[in-house]
Design a protein around this motif. Structure first.
Motif, mmCIF file in Angstrom:
data_model
loop_
_atom_site.group_PDB
_atom_site.id
_atom_site.type_symbol
_atom_site.label_atom_id
_atom_site.label_comp_id
_atom_site.label_asym_id
_atom_site.label_seq_id
_atom_site.Cartn_x
_atom_site.Cartn_y
_atom_site.Cartn_z
ATOM 1 N N CYS A 270 -10.210 16.311 7.749
ATOM 2 C CA CYS A 270 -11.221 16.662 6.749
ATOM 3 C C CYS A 270 -10.527 17.022 5.435
ATOM 4 N N CYS A 273 -11.720 20.762 3.853
ATOM 5 C CA CYS A 273 -11.178 22.039 4.305
ATOM 6 C C CYS A 273 -9.737 21.913 4.801
ATOM 7 N N GLY A 277 -11.903 23.855 8.879
ATOM 8 C CA GLY A 277 -13.269 23.874 9.362
ATOM 9 C C GLY A 277 -14.231 24.172 8.235
ATOM 10 N N CYS A 278 -15.232 23.291 8.037
ATOM 11 C CA CYS A 278 -16.205 23.507 6.981
ATOM 12 C C CYS A 278 -17.481 22.787 7.362
ATOM 13 N N CYS A 281 -17.232 18.788 7.930
ATOM 14 C CA CYS A 281 -16.671 18.319 9.196
ATOM 15 C C CYS A 281 -17.287 19.064 10.377
HETATM 16 ZN ZN LIG Z 1 -13.911 20.290 6.883
#
Ligand SMILES: [Zn+2]
Lengths: 347, 824
Positions: A270, A273, A277-278, A281
């Motif tokens: 991704c 991020c 993690g965001c 994604c």
């Molecule tokens: Zn992400």
């Protein structure tokens, strides 16, 4: 006499002060140096002077003439300069005003992505083929090793065409993936085969932020004596680098497709991020951009290619998905609204 | 480097066509520059072998002789001027009444004596430029035999380019060796005799520079008889375009051509003090060479000298004073090797090109020196007589043969072959590399035994390839270019054949798409983009209701749309049969968003049912509304109209194929009457453009003027300029422009008028531009005034006023004949 010469020169000087164009200058020239001018009259009279006076006066006359000429010449230069300055002055404008730009349009973001993909694979020696969107069940499912009761065949998933042909065992449909091209190509050609095909596919999905009932895929197929899983990884790694940049991270994730064995999904890191993690994604740190795998021997058997001798890989990548990610689009539907403000922004 | 097919046959049993040999050479890395069939047959067609049986001096001339010759069937009398027309000579005779090239030899009276033919020199017969007397043939030649059978006729001469790394190929033997290896033939090496019990005379050679002269072998042969070479030798040299000189020089040339290593012979009696000195030249020393030119030597040049003066520039050229002449009785035969860098420098500086210098510049092998010396000695003793009396061989550091290990696995990996160790050994032995060791994979790895080689070779020891780790070869002395495993691999592939290696197929072999299709598609989209159009992409699903807005006829293909069994909604229940409804919807959305000067295009598929077959076709549609060119503070706004669209599409299609035309056409029901055009390629309709009927626009809820086009892209891509463009001469003289104006009936089309004007003179009228149309004051009803600009030029010169006037008159005349016009 000499005094008179001086006077003449003074007169020229005075006359020249007010002269500021070529016309005035020409008038001064003819009145002081023309045929009827005083100086010329004096020249004409030169012959009547005595022999010892003649050279001296003659010389004086000539000097005076030269002096007058040079004064006029000098003024002529000044007038020329004046004219030039006036022109420059007159032509001075506000250069911050807008120029006349050619009005150009641009290509749709999907077309831009498609071309980039085509160019990457052309560089790698792939041939580009086109395939039909209206297919039959055999090519969309059977030949691709999809069992008769597979849920994808359901009307909930696949669009069927209203009876054009009266063959209820092999209904016409809108292809659900570009893999149909694999079958068509392999039916008619023996390896080596190395092709990509770009086109539109359909799935009976309700349109939402990330779904559209029609979408675009690039299908790749390479079949040869010794094509390996490593070749597949190599090709897709090169693709990811060319498409998303040198430092892109990618991975294969085991998956299931009826027509490839082993099968994998192809993810890239991704880029929003960087893996932390965001929302883009969905907190996974990875973005899925397609599926891939080694052509299932059953597919080779269905098209009449010796599955003992040949091996091959196939992949399918989502062009809309790649476009979405590349331009950070919030909603897939914006691609097909064709609002010119959106189109102009990205072209 | 030149050699003949026949000469090659001296060493190998060659039995392939001349072309095949050329191909084999090419594919083994020897580039063939020319293959020449010898041309002289036509001249010797009627020439026979004849023997002079008597000769007497012509009674009326001291320079002529009367010869009686036997041509095998009869005795003829011939008057001949050659000094060598001796009794017993076998020579070439052409009888009277036969043709020699273009002329006919006739019976003649020469100074009162009858002559019934002609005795010929080689020059007479175009064999060579030798005209030193008539041809002397071997005594074995039978009288009456056609001369073609005596000469190496029907020979073929090859001219090849030898790469600098392969000096071994500068001799015909080297070429034969490669050919033998490729064709798997055995090579008949010339017999090299050995001479025993000959005096070694250390004083014969004083080699003062071992670096520049690694080896110098001199032999003294006494009592030779210098004369013309025997026929076979002359013929061999002649066949490769070398001019015969005398038997000694011819032999040294012959050996040079055979081995690729030059030799030189000096007249021993002209070598002062009988001693050969190999030394650097003294600065300021001068030298007169065999070519009669003087050279200033430097102290970097290597020379061969006697006790007083240089007799040769080493390896390049000899001097006049010590060369072999018919008076020579004793000779020194030089066989040597010289430093190739030094030879190259001297050659370049002095600008001397000899066959010898050419070869010595290529790093020859010192090992060959003794072979060529012995072989030349044998020929000299045989042909010229004499006796070998002494020799001296200065060879301080003999070369050491290197060995190279080759791993069959490595060979097969790099070449993608499947060669066995045996096959590899066979290839390399053909190139005269000697097998010295075979290394096996064993537990105690380095413990392999040399005596296994004999057993492998004799077939007693059967070693499976999988057991062979490496094969070790000693590299033959004449292959200085080979020193590593990879060099050997190159030799193997050369012999195996580059073109026997299969391609991996990493690129596709099936060309499924016309690349032109992709290029044209992109060109069209790019062109429209740069003309201000934005590309849109719409759904394939369409609404029946919107299609009906277009008021299509019942039999229109767009009515045969394809329906879905399970559509998402009623407004998307069919597949689009036209791109127009979609693009009109895009237009409405953007107009509602207060966007102006809209230009949109879509390049996408349409679908319809044709005789129960689902058809998918690429179409190109576009739409223009509002301004063609937007407002600018300085320049006028241009409103979009039918001509702005027409101009864009015409230009685009001109780029696709300049044979596409347009013509007014009202057949599309949704175009405003009198505002529609169809696009044509010949009679085929490719599409249309025009103004959307305002009532139909209203159905799509659009109030402003709309201009549209729709083109069958499949047809366009089929005819898109596949033929390549080629240069046409441009007219080198300036254009002249003339404007003409006239009033004409409104019903006469512009296109028609232009065609008529151009027909007047296609050569001079380059272009016809409409520059004004005027309707109104002083013009009758239903008429208009048109002004055209004629662009004129000629490729013959600048046009004169007179020519131009005549042309303009002719144009008016042409127009008057066809229409009722009034000049303005
Ligand atoms: Zn992400």
């Amino acid at each position: 006499m000499e005094k008179h010469f001086e006077e003449l020169i003074q007169q020229v000087k005075i006359a020249l002060i007010d002269a500021d164009n070529d016309h005035q200058l020409n008038n001064i020239k003819s009145s002081f140096l023309g045929k009827k001018s005083e100086l010329m009259n004096m020249m004409k009279k030169l012959g009547s002077l005595s022999a010892d006076e003649r050279p001296r006066v003659g010389k004086q006359l000539n000097l005076t003439k030269q002096k007058m000429e040079s004064l006029i010449q000098q003024r002529a230069h000044e007038i020329e300069k004046l004219k030039y300055d006036r022109t420059i002055q007159a032509e001075s404008i506000d250069l911050t005003m807008p120029g006349l730009q050619p009005q150009i349009g641009g290509l749709h973001p999907l077309t831009q992505t498609q071309r980039k993909i085509e160019d990457i694979f052309i560089t790698l020696g792939f041939d580009i083929v086109e395939g039909n969107e209206i297919e039959d069940e055999y090519h969309n499912f059977d030949a691709l090793n999809t069992p008769p009761n597979h849920p994808a065949r359901n009307e909930m998933d696949t669009f069927y065409i209203k009876r054009l042909q009266d063959d209820s065992n092999n209904r016409l449909l809108l292809r659900s993936q570009t893999s149909t091209v694999q079958v068509r190509i392999m039916e008619n050609n023996q390896p080596p085969i190395k092709i990509i095909s770009i086109g539109r596919c359909y799935r009976n999905d309700k349109p939402d932020r990330s779904h559209s009932p029609f979408f675009h895929q690039v299908e790749g197929l390479c079949v040869n004596d010794n094509t390996t899983f490593a070749d597949l990884r190599d090709i897709l790694s090169y693709f990811a680098t060319m498409m998303f940049g040198n430092d892109i991270e990618w991975r294969f994730r085991p998956h299931f497709f009826p027509f490839t064995e082993p099968s994998a999904e192809f993810d890239i890191r991704c880029f929003s991020c960087k893996g932390a993690g965001c929302s883009i994604c969905k907190q996974s740190g990875w973005l899925e951009i397609g599926g891939a795998g080694m052509v299932d021997p059953n597919v080779f058997d269905a098209v009449g290619i010796d599955s003992e001798r040949f091996t091959g890989y196939a992949f399918g990548l989502g062009i809309d998905r790649i476009t979405l990610l590349k331009y950070r689009l919030p909603d897939i539907r914006i691609l097909f609204e064709n609002d010119v403000r959106f189109l102009k922004q990205l072209c | 480097m030149k050699f003949s097919y026949k000469w090659l046959q001296n060493y190998i049993d060659l039995n392939i066509s001349h072309q095949k040999l050329a191909d084999e050479l090419t594919f083994s890395g020897i580039e063939v520059e020319a293959v020449n069939q010898e041309q002289y047959f036509q001249y010797i067609e009627n020439v026979k072998v004849a023997e002079i049986i008597s000769t007497q001096i012509h009674p009326n001339s001291n320079n002529l002789f009367i010869c009686k010759v036997s041509d095998g069937s009869s005795i003829k009398q011939v008057v001949c001027g050659a000094s060598n027309c001796d009794e017993g000579l076998k020579t070439a005779f052409i009888p009277a009444d036969s043709t020699l090239g273009d002329s006919i030899i006739k019976n003649a009276m020469i100074k009162g004596i009858k002559s019934e033919g002609m005795l010929c020199s080689e020059q007479d017969l175009h064999i060579s430029d030798n005209h030193d007397g008539i041809i002397s043939l071997p005594l074995s030649a039978k009288n009456g035999t056609p001369l073609q059978d005596v000469y190496e006729s029907k020979n073929v001469l090859y001219e090849v380019e030898i790469t600098p790394n392969r000096p071994d190929l500068l001799g015909i033997l080297g070429i034969a060796r490669d050919i033998a290896a490729i064709l798997n033939l055995s090579l008949q090496y010339p017999q090299i005799p050995t001479y025993k019990g000959i005096d070694h005379d250390p004083n014969l050679v004083d080699n003062q520079d071992y670096h520049l002269c690694p080896r110098y072998l001199a032999k003294v042969i006494k009592g030779v008889n210098v004369q013309e070479s025997p026929f076979w030798l002359r013929e061999k040299l002649r066949s490769v375009n070398i001019k015969p000189v005398n038997n000694i020089v011819d032999i040294t040339n012959y050996i040079m051509l055979e081995f690729g290593h030059p030799l030189h012979a000096f007249d021993y009696d002209l070598i002062k003090d009988g001693k050969i000195v190999v030394r650097k030249a003294k600065s300021g020393e001068t030298f007169t060479a065999l070519n009669n030119k003087n050279y200033d030597l430097q102290d970097t040049d290597l020379v061969i000298a006697d006790s007083t003066k240089p007799v040769a520039i080493a390896g390049i050229i000899g001097n006049i004073g010590s060369s072999i002449t018919k008076h020579t009785k004793n000779i020194v035969l030089e066989a040597a090797n010289f430093n190739y860098v030094s030879i190259r420098q001297t050659t370049n500086r002095l600008k001397i090109n000899t066959d010898s210098a050419y070869r010595f510049q290529r790093n020859l092998s010192s090992h060959t020196v003794s072979d060529i010396s012995d072989r030349a000695t044998e020929l000299i003793l045989d042909i010229c007589g004499g006796k070998l009396v002494s020799y001296c061989d200065s060879y301080p550091s003999p070369i050491v043969q290197k060995t190279v290990k080759i791993r069959p696995s490595r060979v097969n990996k790099i070449l993608t072959t499947d060669l066995s160790a045996d096959q590899i050994i066979n290839y390399l032995e053909k190139l005269e590399f000697q097998l010295v060791n075979v290394g096996l994979f064993t537990s105690d790895s380095d413990n392999n035994n040399n005596n296994s080689i004999q057993e492998i070779k004799s077939g007693n020891l059967n070693i499976s390839d999988s057991k062979v780790n490496y094969i070790e070869f000693s590299i033959t002395h004449f292959r200085k270019d080979v020193s590593r495993e990879i060099d050997i691999i190159e030799e193997i592939i050369r012999l195996y054949g580059y073109n026997r290696i299969k391609t991996t197929g990493s690129s596709s072999r099936i060309i499924l798409t016309d690349k032109n299709r992709l290029t044209s598609k992109r060109m069209i989209a790019d062109f429209l983009s740069y003309c201000g159009f934005l590309e849109v992409i719409n759904s394939s699903f369409a609404d029946k209701k919107q299609l009906n807005f277009l008021e299509l006829a019942d039999n229109d293909y767009r009515h045969s749309y394809i329906e879905l069994d399970n559509p998402i909604g009623s407004d998307s229940s069919i597949l689009r049969s036209s791109l127009l409804p979609g693009i009109l919807q895009n237009l409405r959305l953007n107009i509602n968003n207060k966007q102006d000067n809209l230009k949109l295009f879509e390049l996408g598929r349409v679908y319809y049912d044709q005789d129960n077959m689902a058809i998918e076709k690429l179409h190109l549609s576009g739409i223009v509304a509002g301004d063609h060119r937007k407002y600018h503070w300085k320049y006028k706004t241009i409103k979009a109209d039918i001509f702005t669209v027409k101009g864009t599409i015409e230009k685009l299609l001109e780029k696709v194929n300049d044979k596409i035309t347009s013509k007014p056409d009202d057949s599309q029901p949704f175009l405003q009457k009198g505002q529609g055009l169809s696009l044509l390629y010949g009679k085929k309709i490719l599409g249309f453009m025009g103004k959307l009927d305002p009532l139909i626009a209203k159905q799509f809820e659009i109030e402003q003027p709309i201009y549209i086009f729709d083109i069958d892209l499949e047809e366009i891509l089929l005819i898109s300029a596949v033929k390549e463009k080629h240069y046409k001469d441009i007219i080198r003289y300036p254009d002249v422009e003339r404007d003409i104006s006239f009033i004409v009936d409104r019903n006469i089309d512009h296109a028609d008028i232009v065609r008529k004007i151009k027909e007047t003179n296609h050569q001079l009228i380059q272009d016809v531009l409409l520059i004004d149309e005027f309707i109104g004051k002083n013009i009758q009803v239903n008429h208009r005034s048109l002004t055209y600009r004629l662009v004129l030029s000629s490729n013959k010169g600048t046009l004169t006023d007179d020519t131009i006037q005549k042309l303009v008159d002719k144009v008016f005349n042409q127009l008057s004949v066809n229409y009722e016009i009034k000049k303005r």
